[in-house]
Write a protein that holds these residues in place. Structure first.
Motif, PDB file in Angstrom:
ATOM      1  N   THR A   1      -6.227  10.045  15.077  1.00  0.00           N
ATOM      2  CA  THR A   1      -5.786   8.763  15.650  1.00  0.00           C
ATOM      3  C   THR A   1      -6.831   7.685  15.426  1.00  0.00           C
ATOM      4  N   ARG A   2      -6.373   6.457  15.183  1.00  0.00           N
ATOM      5  CA  ARG A   2      -7.263   5.301  15.084  1.00  0.00           C
ATOM      6  C   ARG A   2      -6.681   4.167  15.919  1.00  0.00           C
ATOM      7  N   VAL A   3      -7.585   3.320  16.440  1.00  0.00           N
ATOM      8  CA  VAL A   3      -7.176   2.199  17.307  1.00  0.00           C
ATOM      9  C   VAL A   3      -7.649   0.882  16.700  1.00  0.00           C
ATOM     10  N   LEU A   4      -6.744  -0.103  16.626  1.00  0.00           N
ATOM     11  CA  LEU A   4      -7.106  -1.461  16.251  1.00  0.00           C
ATOM     12  C   LEU A   4      -7.182  -2.276  17.540  1.00  0.00           C
TER      13      LEU A   4
ATOM     14  N   ILE B   1       0.825  -1.200   0.000  1.00  0.00           N
ATOM     15  CA  ILE B   1       0.000   0.000   0.000  1.00  0.00           C
ATOM     16  C   ILE B   1       0.863   1.256   0.000  1.00  0.00           C
ATOM     17  N   ASP B   2       0.277   2.340  -0.493  1.00  0.00           N
ATOM     18  CA  ASP B   2       0.910   3.659  -0.460  1.00  0.00           C
ATOM     19  C   ASP B   2       0.076   4.525   0.463  1.00  0.00           C
ATOM     20  N   LEU B   3       0.625   4.887   1.606  1.00  0.00           N
ATOM     21  CA  LEU B   3      -0.145   5.625   2.613  1.00  0.00           C
ATOM     22  C   LEU B   3       0.513   6.974   2.889  1.00  0.00           C
ATOM     23  N   SER B   4       0.784   7.716   1.823  1.00  0.00           N
ATOM     24  CA  SER B   4       1.456   9.007   1.988  1.00  0.00           C
ATOM     25  C   SER B   4       0.601   9.988   2.780  1.00  0.00           C
ATOM     26  N   ARG B   5      -0.739   9.789   2.782  1.00  0.00           N
ATOM     27  CA  ARG B   5      -1.626  10.699   3.522  1.00  0.00           C
ATOM     28  C   ARG B   5      -1.410  10.600   5.029  1.00  0.00           C
ATOM     29  N   THR B   6      -0.832   9.484   5.477  1.00  0.00           N
ATOM     30  CA  THR B   6      -0.640   9.295   6.915  1.00  0.00           C
ATOM     31  C   THR B   6       0.697   9.843   7.413  1.00  0.00           C
TER      32      THR B   6
ATOM     33  N   LEU C   1      -7.594   3.603   5.758  1.00  0.00           N
ATOM     34  CA  LEU C   1      -8.252   4.367   4.693  1.00  0.00           C
ATOM     35  C   LEU C   1      -9.247   5.378   5.239  1.00  0.00           C
ATOM     36  N   ALA C   2      -9.389   5.423   6.566  1.00  0.00           N
ATOM     37  CA  ALA C   2     -10.383   6.293   7.195  1.00  0.00           C
ATOM     38  C   ALA C   2     -10.051   7.769   6.970  1.00  0.00           C
ATOM     39  N   GLU C   3     -11.092   8.596   7.095  1.00  0.00           N
ATOM     40  CA  GLU C   3     -10.946  10.044   6.993  1.00  0.00           C
ATOM     41  C   GLU C   3     -11.278  10.678   8.345  1.00  0.00           C
ATOM     42  N   PRO C   4     -10.422  11.593   8.824  1.00  0.00           N
ATOM     43  CA  PRO C   4      -9.136  11.958   8.243  1.00  0.00           C
ATOM     44  C   PRO C   4      -8.118  10.830   8.387  1.00  0.00           C
ATOM     45  N   ALA C   5      -7.099  10.849   7.542  1.00  0.00           N
ATOM     46  CA  ALA C   5      -6.091   9.794   7.574  1.00  0.00           C
ATOM     47  C   ALA C   5      -5.405   9.766   8.936  1.00  0.00           C
ATOM     48  N   PRO C   6      -5.313   8.577   9.562  1.00  0.00           N
ATOM     49  CA  PRO C   6      -4.707   8.505  10.904  1.00  0.00           C
ATOM     50  C   PRO C   6      -3.203   8.749  10.851  1.00  0.00           C
ATOM     51  N   GLN C   7      -2.757   9.727  11.630  1.00  0.00           N
ATOM     52  CA  GLN C   7      -1.318   9.985  11.729  1.00  0.00           C
ATOM     53  C   GLN C   7      -0.722   9.360  12.982  1.00  0.00           C
TER      54      GLN C   7
END
Length: 522
Positions: A394-397, A323-328, A462-468
């Motif tokens: 932020t996102r949590v798995l 994957i390319d996750l430059s947004r993060t 892929l969530a918005e906003p991109a998780p940093q």
């Protein structure tokens, strides 16, 4: 010690899907590590061997006294530790006999184990418990401690065979070491499903369940990996050879067709110079000869194509999430998270400062407060004292992969978290997470463990906003080794900050960490 033997073992799910068929295997003395992809049937096979699940056909032969530790251990919170250890009834019988109130049934229950309490305490002490009150309720111990106590109960029962399904899940480093040492000391057949590479280094052989078949490899997991790499390199060479042979046969077929075409044109040009009956005879002979020649070359091409397909089948899919996750991406030096003298309800005090694309592991013993720290960071729970300053999306798995609703399709769930992305874009992105067109329209609740994991990870990234900042709580629990490799590849492509709670040291080593937060009570 008798072996555990499977004869023509088959199992079919109620929906008609076959897990394995006609399985023949013998599990001798010593430890066997059972590996394979999620959904390959490892836990199903273990349940059948334990007598917990009847096979669709076939039989299991071997000792009747089998100790089985399931992956999803369910223990009622009000049960005593003595009950979990399987000694409650015998200890009560001992009390009655000691008080002079014993009956014949009590003596039969005790047998020759008059020091059962001491034996039980010695067993649990080897697994890290000292001064344990056996009347204590299991609900008062951590999940990892409950697993160790259930394992101690198996040892106390003195079975002939041990079956363990992911025994080190939820165990901290110390507990993993104690369980591993107990496995080393075990004498007799032992079969365990595990993704724990350190534990798999203690086994005598690896059994791989793949495409409904079992293959055995002598030695620990590293020997299995080495043997597999040699085998796969030979398979890749066979593919290159078969591909070259097919191309050669195809060139020869084309050259043959060109020659036949030239011969036919020459024959037509000469046809007017000889009698018709002779020309027709030569034409028939030429057609027969051409047919044989063409048929022979086409058969060679077909055989070469079959050999190539067979060689390709022997090469395993090297499916990794790409994957390319430059947004993060987070610029170096940007503040991500500040924890200033944060005090958790467990009494732990934490101070930390994450900047830019830091990759931090959170480690500590079971029950110390690692998940509580995650709750404090995300605002799910307030700390007792101190300040949490979270400055990026932020996102949590979570451990139980509750990111998506079981009733929604994968595509709908991901779309809910990324509302501005169109379906075609999401389909393309989900394909990079190894989720094909058929899978993403299925309900999340119908997915295999590996599919659900990839869908949950995709939804977060892929969530918005991109998780940093991405926070993962014991992400390798219940994942097969292929899925762990896929997770590692995805996280190494992730360009944001990372906070990972894990006891899996080989996994953490692969993440190229920049630091650790060690939780302890000072």
């Amino acid at each position: 010690m008798p072996s555990l033997v499977c004869h023509q073992l088959s199992y079919v799910w109620p929906n008609g899907e076959s897990v394995f068929a006609g399985l023949d295997a013998t599990f001798p003395d010593g430890a066997t590590g059972l590996v394979g992809r999620n959904g390959s049937g490892k836990s199903t096979l273990l349940r059948i061997l334990a007598g917990d699940l009847p096979p669709s056909s076939g039989s299991v032969q071997g000792p009747s006294r089998i100790g089985y530790l399931p992956q999803q251990l369910v223990l009622q919170a009000d049960r005593t530790l003595a009950d979990v250890l399987g000694v409650a009834a015998a200890l009560e019988a001992l009390e009655r006999v000691t008080a002079g109130e014993g009956e014949q049934a009590d003596f039969e229950l005790i047998g020759d184990r008059w020091d059962l309490e001491g034996e039980a305490l010695a067993t649990v002490e080897r697994l890290g418990f000292s001064g344990l009150d056996l009347s204590r309720r299991i609900g008062t111990v951590s999940g990892g401690e409950a697993v160790l106590l259930a394992f101690a109960g198996l040892l106390l029962a003195e079975p002939d065979v041990l079956l363990l399904d992911e025994p080190t899940n939820n165990l901290d480093r110390r507990a993993r070491g104690l369980l591993t040492e107990a496995v080393r000391r075990w004498r007799g057949p032992l079969l365990m499903v595990s993704h724990d590479r350190e534990l798999l280094e203690t086994v005598d052989q690896i059994a791989e369940l793949r495409d409904g078949e079992l293959r055995f490899f002598g030695g620990p997991f590293s020997a299995y990996q080495a043997a597999l790499e040699v085998e796969q390199e030979a398979a890749r060479r066979a593919v290159r050879s078969a591909d070259g042979d097919l191309k050669r046969q195809q060139r020869e077929l084309i050259e043959m067709r060109i020659k036949l075409d030239r011969r036919q044109r020459f024959a037509k040009a000469q046809a007017g110079n000889i009698p018709k009956i002779v020309a027709n005879g030569k034409k028939r002979m030429a057609q027969v000869s051409a047919g044989k020649l063409k048929g022979g070359h086409e058969a060679d091409v077909a055989e070469a194509r079959v050999r190539l397909e067979q060689a390709e089948d022997a090469v395993r899919d090297d499916d990794l999430i790409r994957i390319d996750l430059s947004r993060t991406a987070v610029p170096a030096g940007r503040d991500v998270l500040l924890l200033e003298e944060v005090v958790l309800r467990t009494g732990v005090r934490v101070s930390a400062h994450l900047r830019g694309p830091d990759r931090i592991a959170v480690v500590g013993p079971n029950g110390i407060g690692k998940t509580t720290l995650i709750d404090a960071i995300t605002g799910a729970a307030s700390p007792v004292a101190g300040r949490v300053d979270l400055r990026v999306p932020t996102r949590v798995l979570p451990q139980r992969l509750t990111v998506l609703d079981d009733r929604e399709t994968v595509l709908a769930g991901v779309s809910r978290l990324a509302p501005s992305a169109d379906d075609n874009t999401l389909r393309a992105e989900l394909a990079r997470f190894l989720l094909d067109a058929a899978t993403i329209v299925r309900p999340v609740g119908s997915l295999s463990g590996g599919e659900r994991f990839r869908a949950s990870l995709a939804a977060l990234l892929l969530a918005e906003p991109a998780p940093q900042l991405l926070i993962l709580d014991e992400p390798t629990n219940n994942l097969d080794l292929d899925s762990v490799a896929q997770l590692t590849a995805a996280l190494n492509a992730y360009q944001g900050a990372l906070l990972v709670v894990s006891h899996d040291e080989p996994f953490l080593a692969d993440l190229q960490l920049t630091g650790r937060i060690v939780l302890s009570i000072s």
